[in-house]
Design a protein around this motif. Structure first.
Motif, PDB file in Angstrom:
ATOM      1  N   ILE A   1      15.206   1.168 -20.919  1.00  0.00           N
ATOM      2  CA  ILE A   1      15.060  -0.278 -21.097  1.00  0.00           C
ATOM      3  C   ILE A   1      16.332  -0.994 -20.659  1.00  0.00           C
ATOM      4  O   ILE A   1      16.287  -1.998 -19.942  1.00  0.00           O
ATOM      5  CB  ILE A   1      14.716  -0.601 -22.568  1.00  0.00           C
ATOM      6  CG1 ILE A   1      13.312  -0.079 -22.903  1.00  0.00           C
ATOM      7  CG2 ILE A   1      14.827  -2.098 -22.835  1.00  0.00           C
ATOM      8  CD1 ILE A   1      12.978  -0.115 -24.380  1.00  0.00           C
ATOM      9  N   ALA A   2      17.478  -0.448 -21.081  1.00  0.00           N
ATOM     10  CA  ALA A   2      18.768  -1.065 -20.706  1.00  0.00           C
ATOM     11  C   ALA A   2      18.969  -1.022 -19.195  1.00  0.00           C
ATOM     12  O   ALA A   2      19.453  -1.984 -18.586  1.00  0.00           O
ATOM     13  CB  ALA A   2      19.924  -0.355 -21.418  1.00  0.00           C
ATOM     14  N   ALA A   3      18.574   0.087 -18.580  1.00  0.00           N
ATOM     15  CA  ALA A   3      18.726   0.221 -17.126  1.00  0.00           C
ATOM     16  C   ALA A   3      17.873  -0.796 -16.392  1.00  0.00           C
ATOM     17  O   ALA A   3      18.299  -1.401 -15.407  1.00  0.00           O
ATOM     18  CB  ALA A   3      18.364   1.641 -16.681  1.00  0.00           C
ATOM     19  N   LYS A   4      16.652  -1.004 -16.875  1.00  0.00           N
ATOM     20  CA  LYS A   4      15.776  -1.993 -16.232  1.00  0.00           C
ATOM     21  C   LYS A   4      16.322  -3.408 -16.412  1.00  0.00           C
ATOM     22  O   LYS A   4      16.287  -4.222 -15.479  1.00  0.00           O
ATOM     23  CB  LYS A   4      14.359  -1.906 -16.804  1.00  0.00           C
ATOM     24  CG  LYS A   4      13.370  -2.809 -16.058  1.00  0.00           C
ATOM     25  CD  LYS A   4      11.967  -2.662 -16.586  1.00  0.00           C
ATOM     26  CE  LYS A   4      10.969  -3.432 -15.712  1.00  0.00           C
ATOM     27  NZ  LYS A   4      11.325  -4.865 -15.589  1.00  0.00           N
ATOM     28  N   GLN A   5      16.817  -3.703 -17.605  1.00  0.00           N
ATOM     29  CA  GLN A   5      17.393  -5.020 -17.849  1.00  0.00           C
ATOM     30  C   GLN A   5      18.606  -5.257 -16.961  1.00  0.00           C
ATOM     31  O   GLN A   5      18.793  -6.348 -16.418  1.00  0.00           O
ATOM     32  CB  GLN A   5      17.754  -5.172 -19.323  1.00  0.00           C
ATOM     33  CG  GLN A   5      16.547  -5.247 -20.232  1.00  0.00           C
ATOM     34  CD  GLN A   5      16.901  -5.215 -21.710  1.00  0.00           C
ATOM     35  OE1 GLN A   5      18.018  -4.822 -22.070  1.00  0.00           O
ATOM     36  NE2 GLN A   5      15.965  -5.607 -22.557  1.00  0.00           N
ATOM     37  N   ASN A   6      19.417  -4.215 -16.789  1.00  0.00           N
ATOM     38  CA  ASN A   6      20.582  -4.331 -15.917  1.00  0.00           C
ATOM     39  C   ASN A   6      20.166  -4.534 -14.472  1.00  0.00           C
ATOM     40  O   ASN A   6      20.753  -5.318 -13.738  1.00  0.00           O
ATOM     41  CB  ASN A   6      21.452  -3.082 -16.028  1.00  0.00           C
ATOM     42  CG  ASN A   6      22.688  -3.149 -15.157  1.00  0.00           C
ATOM     43  OD1 ASN A   6      23.527  -4.008 -15.340  1.00  0.00           O
ATOM     44  ND2 ASN A   6      22.800  -2.236 -14.204  1.00  0.00           N
ATOM     45  N   ASP A   7      19.089  -3.839 -14.067  1.00  0.00           N
ATOM     46  CA  ASP A   7      18.598  -3.977 -12.691  1.00  0.00           C
ATOM     47  C   ASP A   7      18.044  -5.379 -12.446  1.00  0.00           C
ATOM     48  O   ASP A   7      18.164  -5.926 -11.352  1.00  0.00           O
ATOM     49  CB  ASP A   7      17.500  -2.930 -12.456  1.00  0.00           C
ATOM     50  CG  ASP A   7      17.066  -2.854 -10.993  1.00  0.00           C
ATOM     51  OD1 ASP A   7      17.885  -3.194 -10.119  1.00  0.00           O
ATOM     52  OD2 ASP A   7      15.929  -2.448 -10.743  1.00  0.00           O
ATOM     53  N   ASP A   8      17.448  -5.971 -13.490  1.00  0.00           N
ATOM     54  CA  ASP A   8      16.853  -7.307 -13.355  1.00  0.00           C
ATOM     55  C   ASP A   8      17.886  -8.422 -13.468  1.00  0.00           C
ATOM     56  O   ASP A   8      17.628  -9.564 -13.079  1.00  0.00           O
ATOM     57  CB  ASP A   8      15.787  -7.537 -14.431  1.00  0.00           C
ATOM     58  CG  ASP A   8      14.566  -6.637 -14.210  1.00  0.00           C
ATOM     59  OD1 ASP A   8      14.392  -6.163 -13.077  1.00  0.00           O
ATOM     60  OD2 ASP A   8      13.812  -6.433 -15.171  1.00  0.00           O
ATOM     61  N   ALA A   9      19.069  -8.082 -14.031  1.00  0.00           N
ATOM     62  CA  ALA A   9      20.077  -9.114 -14.248  1.00  0.00           C
ATOM     63  C   ALA A   9      20.611  -9.616 -12.912  1.00  0.00           C
ATOM     64  O   ALA A   9      20.698  -8.867 -11.952  1.00  0.00           O
ATOM     65  CB  ALA A   9      21.219  -8.548 -15.089  1.00  0.00           C
TER      66      ALA A   9
END
Length: 332
Positions: A323-331
């Protein structure tokens, strides 16, 4: 004067009068349109002047910041710049952030990659202005974003080197990245290429191989993206390393299934579960399948939707990393 002649004269006068009235009205309309156009042009010129002023202010700030960049090292105090107080405050804050961003690499030298040499002063200033740098997690994310920006600059040089190689290779495929060394302009630090490999990312049973250039390992597996570049230099992609590791686990399971079933592909994702050997990865895959069953075969594109389906602590920790990785990718 005869009556018929009088009628003709009156008719001519009426026609002429109507023409004159029409002409006068037409001229009035044209004048009104001209006045409106002049006002519109005046507004546009005013807006253009404002934009030019904003551009000139930004260029002056950038010039001052660039001139002060050498002072923004880990061992130097942030430079103080004279001028309009509001702009001085904003610019000094910008340079403090730049110092903070550079400091984090000084404090974590293992987080450096040689591609960072591709970043210009403007690149560093832009990153410092855009990124959050408050918490340790912010700094991890900022370092990952800096590495991503560095890769994007390196990729341009890599694509050109591949084109240069292709022009003289007579169709011979690239088999070793160090074959590209003579084709980089300017010359490339070989340490950069040492971080990459030519890998086969094809799905088992696919009609053709998908050979790409990609990083060997991540620097920060939770925040870094894994980049790929096609061997023609014209395409590629990226995804979080932690997501890519799950994908690789699935590909390995598919290969093992095919080897055990005379090269056949599975008819259902459930069929490959026995071939996923990491227990936490298997739990995540089971959660994906359970979610799909509960939603008429529709898979979730948002990993947060899997939280109710993952109870095991180790698997839950892995899910939170996803989840954190996806949020970072979307940031941004």
């Amino acid at each position: 004067m005869r009556r018929s002649s009088l009628v003709i004269i009156l008719a001519a006068l009426l026609v002429g009068g109507s023409a004159i009235v029409y002409e006068v009205q037409s001229i009035a309309r044209e004048r009104a349109a001209l006045t409106a156009e002049q006002k519109r042009v005046a507004r546009l010129e005013h807006q253009l002047a404002e934009l030019r002023q904003q551009r000139d202010d930004a260029l002056r700030e950038l010039e001052l910041a660039t001139q002060s960049l050498a002072s923004a090292s880990a061992n130097a105090q942030p430079p103080r710049i004279a001028g309009d107080p509001a702009r001085v405050t904003a610019l000094n804050s910008w340079l403090v952030r730049l110092k903070r961003l550079k400091e984090t690499f000084d404090q974590h030298p293992d987080q450096r990659i040689p591609e960072l040499a591709f970043l210009t002063d403007l690149d560093w200033l832009t990153l410092a202005r855009q990124l959050q740098l408050d918490s340790e997690e912010d700094l991890r994310r900022a370092r990952a974003k800096a590495r991503e920006a560095a890769f994007n600059k390196f990729r341009v040089s890599l694509a050109q080197a591949m084109r240069n190689y292709g022009a003289v290779a007579n169709g011979a495929p690239l088999s070793d990245l160090f074959q590209l060394v003579p084709y980089f302009r300017p010359p490339l630090d070989p340490a950069v290429l040492a971080r990459y490999e030519i890998a086969d990312l094809s799905n088992p049973g696919a009609p053709s191989n998908r050979r790409v250039i990609t990083e060997r390992t991540p620097v920060d597996g939770e925040f870094d993206l894994r980049h790929t570049v096609n061997l023609d230099g014209r395409g590629g992609g990226s995804s979080p390393w932690i997501v890519d590791s799950l994908r690789q686990s699935t590909l390995t399971a598919l290969s093992e299934y095919a080897a055990a079933n005379n090269g056949q592909r599975p008819k259902n994702q459930v069929d490959i579960l026995p071939y996923i050997h990491d227990p936490t990865t298997k739990i995540i895959q089971e959660a994906v399948l359970t979610y799909a069953n509960d939603h008429h075969g529709q898979e979730s594109g948002d990993p947060t939707a899997l939280r109710p389906y993952v109870k095991d602590p180790a698997a839950r920790a892995l899910l939170e990393k996803l989840i954190a990785a996806k949020q970072n990718d979307d940031a941004p």
